[in-house]
Motif scaffolding. Sequence first.
Motif, PDB file in Angstrom:
ATOM      1  N   TRP A  75      18.879 -14.278  -1.714  1.00 10.12           N
ATOM      2  CA  TRP A  75      18.899 -13.743  -0.396  1.00 10.12           C
ATOM      3  C   TRP A  75      17.839 -12.447  -0.003  1.00 10.12           C
ATOM      4  O   TRP A  75      17.137 -12.392   0.772  1.00 10.12           O
ATOM      5  CB  TRP A  75      20.243 -13.412   0.271  1.00 10.12           C
ATOM      6  N   HIS A  76      18.008 -11.587  -1.039  1.00 12.60           N
ATOM      7  CA  HIS A  76      17.473 -10.441  -1.006  1.00 12.60           C
ATOM      8  C   HIS A  76      15.807 -10.988  -1.195  1.00 12.60           C
ATOM      9  O   HIS A  76      15.046 -10.197  -0.134  1.00 12.60           O
ATOM     10  CB  HIS A  76      17.347  -9.414  -2.123  1.00 12.60           C
ATOM     11  N   PHE A  77      15.478 -11.791  -1.891  1.00 13.42           N
ATOM     12  CA  PHE A  77      14.099 -12.159  -1.929  1.00 13.42           C
ATOM     13  C   PHE A  77      13.739 -12.899  -0.532  1.00 13.42           C
ATOM     14  O   PHE A  77      12.422 -12.796  -0.396  1.00 13.42           O
ATOM     15  CB  PHE A  77      14.020 -13.485  -3.153  1.00 13.42           C
ATOM     16  N   ALA A  78      14.726 -13.702  -0.255  1.00 17.37           N
ATOM     17  CA  ALA A  78      14.197 -14.437   0.988  1.00 17.37           C
ATOM     18  C   ALA A  78      13.810 -13.272   2.359  1.00 17.37           C
ATOM     19  O   ALA A  78      12.906 -13.500   3.034  1.00 17.37           O
ATOM     20  CB  ALA A  78      15.100 -15.282   1.495  1.00 17.37           C
ATOM     21  N   CYS A  79      14.689 -12.385   2.098  1.00 16.43           N
ATOM     22  CA  CYS A  79      14.395 -11.215   3.406  1.00 16.43           C
ATOM     23  C   CYS A  79      12.987 -10.466   2.942  1.00 16.43           C
ATOM     24  O   CYS A  79      12.447 -10.240   3.940  1.00 16.43           O
ATOM     25  CB  CYS A  79      15.574 -10.348   3.225  1.00 16.43           C
ATOM     26  N   GLU A  80      12.628 -10.194   1.825  1.00 17.42           N
ATOM     27  CA  GLU A  80      11.434  -9.406   1.440  1.00 17.42           C
ATOM     28  C   GLU A  80      10.170 -10.404   1.753  1.00 17.42           C
ATOM     29  O   GLU A  80       9.433 -10.065   2.240  1.00 17.42           O
ATOM     30  CB  GLU A  80      11.415  -9.164  -0.189  1.00 17.42           C
ATOM     31  N   GLY A  81      10.643 -11.679   1.608  1.00 18.41           N
ATOM     32  CA  GLY A  81       9.462 -12.823   1.671  1.00 18.41           C
ATOM     33  C   GLY A  81       8.997 -12.762   3.158  1.00 18.41           C
ATOM     34  O   GLY A  81       7.960 -13.095   3.200  1.00 18.41           O
ATOM     35  N   TYR A  82      10.290 -12.655   3.959  1.00 20.84           N
ATOM     36  CA  TYR A  82      10.063 -12.821   5.547  1.00 20.84           C
ATOM     37  C   TYR A  82       9.131 -11.433   5.930  1.00 20.84           C
ATOM     38  O   TYR A  82       8.088 -11.751   6.741  1.00 20.84           O
ATOM     39  CB  TYR A  82      11.424 -12.965   6.277  1.00 20.84           C
ATOM     40  N   VAL A  83       9.406 -10.268   5.391  1.00 17.92           N
ATOM     41  CA  VAL A  83       9.024  -9.262   5.789  1.00 17.92           C
ATOM     42  C   VAL A  83       7.395  -9.252   5.143  1.00 17.92           C
ATOM     43  O   VAL A  83       6.349  -8.815   5.859  1.00 17.92           O
ATOM     44  CB  VAL A  83       9.648  -8.085   5.428  1.00 17.92           C
ATOM     45  N   GLY A  84       7.319  -9.825   4.079  1.00 18.11           N
ATOM     46  CA  GLY A  84       5.971  -9.918   3.322  1.00 18.11           C
ATOM     47  C   GLY A  84       5.011 -10.901   4.271  1.00 18.11           C
ATOM     48  O   GLY A  84       3.869 -10.621   4.355  1.00 18.11           O
ATOM     49  N   LYS A  85       5.550 -11.831   4.745  1.00 17.94           N
ATOM     50  CA  LYS A  85       4.752 -12.778   5.409  1.00 17.94           C
ATOM     51  C   LYS A  85       4.314 -12.223   6.818  1.00 17.94           C
ATOM     52  O   LYS A  85       2.946 -12.326   7.051  1.00 17.94           O
ATOM     53  CB  LYS A  85       5.523 -14.012   5.790  1.00 17.94           C
ATOM     54  N   LEU A  86       5.030 -11.189   7.214  1.00 15.22           N
ATOM     55  CA  LEU A  86       4.710 -10.522   8.661  1.00 15.22           C
ATOM     56  C   LEU A  86       3.767  -9.368   8.237  1.00 15.22           C
ATOM     57  O   LEU A  86       3.023  -9.125   9.125  1.00 15.22           O
ATOM     58  CB  LEU A  86       5.918  -9.760   9.360  1.00 15.22           C
ATOM     59  N   THR A  87       3.612  -8.985   7.125  1.00 15.07           N
ATOM     60  CA  THR A  87       2.698  -7.742   6.684  1.00 15.07           C
ATOM     61  C   THR A  87       1.398  -8.168   5.804  1.00 15.07           C
ATOM     62  O   THR A  87       0.815  -7.312   5.402  1.00 15.07           O
ATOM     63  CB  THR A  87       3.548  -6.667   6.077  1.00 15.07           C
ATOM     64  N   ARG A  88       1.610  -9.337   5.414  1.00  9.54           N
ATOM     65  CA  ARG A  88       0.576  -9.725   4.464  1.00  9.54           C
ATOM     66  C   ARG A  88      -1.056  -9.325   4.959  1.00  9.54           C
ATOM     67  O   ARG A  88      -1.792  -8.947   4.227  1.00  9.54           O
ATOM     68  CB  ARG A  88       0.422 -11.317   4.048  1.00  9.54           C
ATOM     69  N   GLY A  89      -1.349  -9.642   6.240  1.00 13.53           N
ATOM     70  CA  GLY A  89      -2.549  -9.318   6.658  1.00 13.53           C
ATOM     71  C   GLY A  89      -2.900  -7.724   6.623  1.00 13.53           C
ATOM     72  O   GLY A  89      -4.018  -7.404   6.191  1.00 13.53           O
ATOM     73  N   HIS A  90      -1.856  -6.755   6.599  1.00 14.71           N
ATOM     74  CA  HIS A  90      -2.195  -5.386   6.416  1.00 14.71           C
ATOM     75  C   HIS A  90      -2.482  -5.243   4.966  1.00 14.71           C
ATOM     76  O   HIS A  90      -3.298  -4.318   4.457  1.00 14.71           O
ATOM     77  CB  HIS A  90      -0.797  -4.512   6.776  1.00 14.71           C
ATOM     78  N   ALA A  91      -1.448  -5.889   4.034  1.00 15.31           N
ATOM     79  CA  ALA A  91      -1.549  -5.769   2.622  1.00 15.31           C
ATOM     80  C   ALA A  91      -3.312  -6.169   2.419  1.00 15.31           C
ATOM     81  O   ALA A  91      -3.760  -5.232   1.510  1.00 15.31           O
ATOM     82  CB  ALA A  91      -0.814  -6.385   1.939  1.00 15.31           C
ATOM     83  N   GLU A  92      -3.730  -7.317   2.779  1.00 16.25           N
ATOM     84  CA  GLU A  92      -5.077  -7.506   2.464  1.00 16.25           C
ATOM     85  C   GLU A  92      -6.093  -6.664   3.132  1.00 16.25           C
ATOM     86  O   GLU A  92      -7.014  -6.326   2.162  1.00 16.25           O
ATOM     87  CB  GLU A  92      -5.323  -8.870   3.103  1.00 16.25           C
ATOM     88  N   ARG A  93      -5.730  -6.119   4.148  1.00 12.33           N
ATOM     89  CA  ARG A  93      -7.009  -4.990   4.499  1.00 12.33           C
ATOM     90  C   ARG A  93      -6.796  -3.523   3.900  1.00 12.33           C
ATOM     91  O   ARG A  93      -7.690  -3.030   3.574  1.00 12.33           O
ATOM     92  CB  ARG A  93      -6.513  -4.591   6.219  1.00 12.33           C
ATOM     93  N   LEU A  94      -5.550  -3.281   3.516  1.00  7.44           N
ATOM     94  CA  LEU A  94      -5.524  -2.441   2.733  1.00  7.44           C
ATOM     95  C   LEU A  94      -6.209  -2.296   1.319  1.00  7.44           C
ATOM     96  O   LEU A  94      -6.822  -1.532   0.949  1.00  7.44           O
ATOM     97  CB  LEU A  94      -4.033  -1.804   2.348  1.00  7.44           C
ATOM     98  N   ALA A  95      -5.974  -3.414   0.641  1.00 11.50           N
ATOM     99  CA  ALA A  95      -6.444  -3.828  -0.671  1.00 11.50           C
ATOM    100  C   ALA A  95      -7.918  -3.691  -0.541  1.00 11.50           C
ATOM    101  O   ALA A  95      -8.826  -3.297  -1.507  1.00 11.50           O
ATOM    102  CB  ALA A  95      -6.143  -5.050  -1.266  1.00 11.50           C
ATOM    103  N   ALA A  96      -8.505  -4.351   0.526  1.00  9.00           N
ATOM    104  CA  ALA A  96     -10.159  -4.358   0.849  1.00  9.00           C
ATOM    105  C   ALA A  96     -10.654  -2.990   0.955  1.00  9.00           C
ATOM    106  O   ALA A  96     -11.698  -2.465   0.416  1.00  9.00           O
ATOM    107  CB  ALA A  96     -10.399  -5.252   2.063  1.00  9.00           C
ATOM    108  N   LEU A  97      -9.978  -2.153   1.781  1.00  4.06           N
ATOM    109  CA  LEU A  97     -10.294  -0.776   1.890  1.00  4.06           C
ATOM    110  C   LEU A  97     -10.299   0.109   0.684  1.00  4.06           C
ATOM    111  O   LEU A  97     -11.449   0.860   0.343  1.00  4.06           O
ATOM    112  CB  LEU A  97      -9.373   0.014   2.882  1.00  4.06           C
ATOM    113  N   GLU A  98      -9.571  -0.163  -0.060  1.00  4.34           N
ATOM    114  CA  GLU A  98      -9.215   0.578  -1.400  1.00  4.34           C
ATOM    115  C   GLU A  98     -10.436   0.084  -2.314  1.00  4.34           C
ATOM    116  O   GLU A  98     -10.872   0.842  -3.186  1.00  4.34           O
ATOM    117  CB  GLU A  98      -7.931   0.469  -2.086  1.00  4.34           C
TER     118      GLU A  98
END
Length: 124
Positions: A75-98
């Motif tokens: 359940w914890h994994f599913a909740c984190e996965g849901y939030v991760g799906k919503l924020t994956r674009g931000h993670a990709e942009r942050l990684a590109a900037l770094e």
Amino acid sequence: MPSNPPTAPELDAYRAEADRFIAELDEEYYLHYAGLKDRLELEAIYERHADLTELERAQSLGAAVDGDRGVRELWHFACEGYVGKLTRGHAERLAALEAELEVTVDGEAIPFRMLRPTIAKNSA
């Protein structure tokens, strides 16, 4: 409203797919942050495993929590996965900037990610 809790075989199938999803994410992060890939590409991984990160799936798993630690972790994994799906674009942009950032130290351009190792090496 959450749907019916998953059956034991459905939980086992979810757990197996979750393991594959995590392995793909780990590999993608490793390849990017090790400098073996220029871009962090999460979109395709989330698309291949879309059913893991749906809100309804998280709600269904939440309905199945009954004191079993394994079910609670799913359940914890599913909740984190849901939030991760919503924020994956931000993670990709942050990684590109770094990956693009550089710092100048004593006239030498150092990639941002190499700043800590360079400081550690120079102060040893």
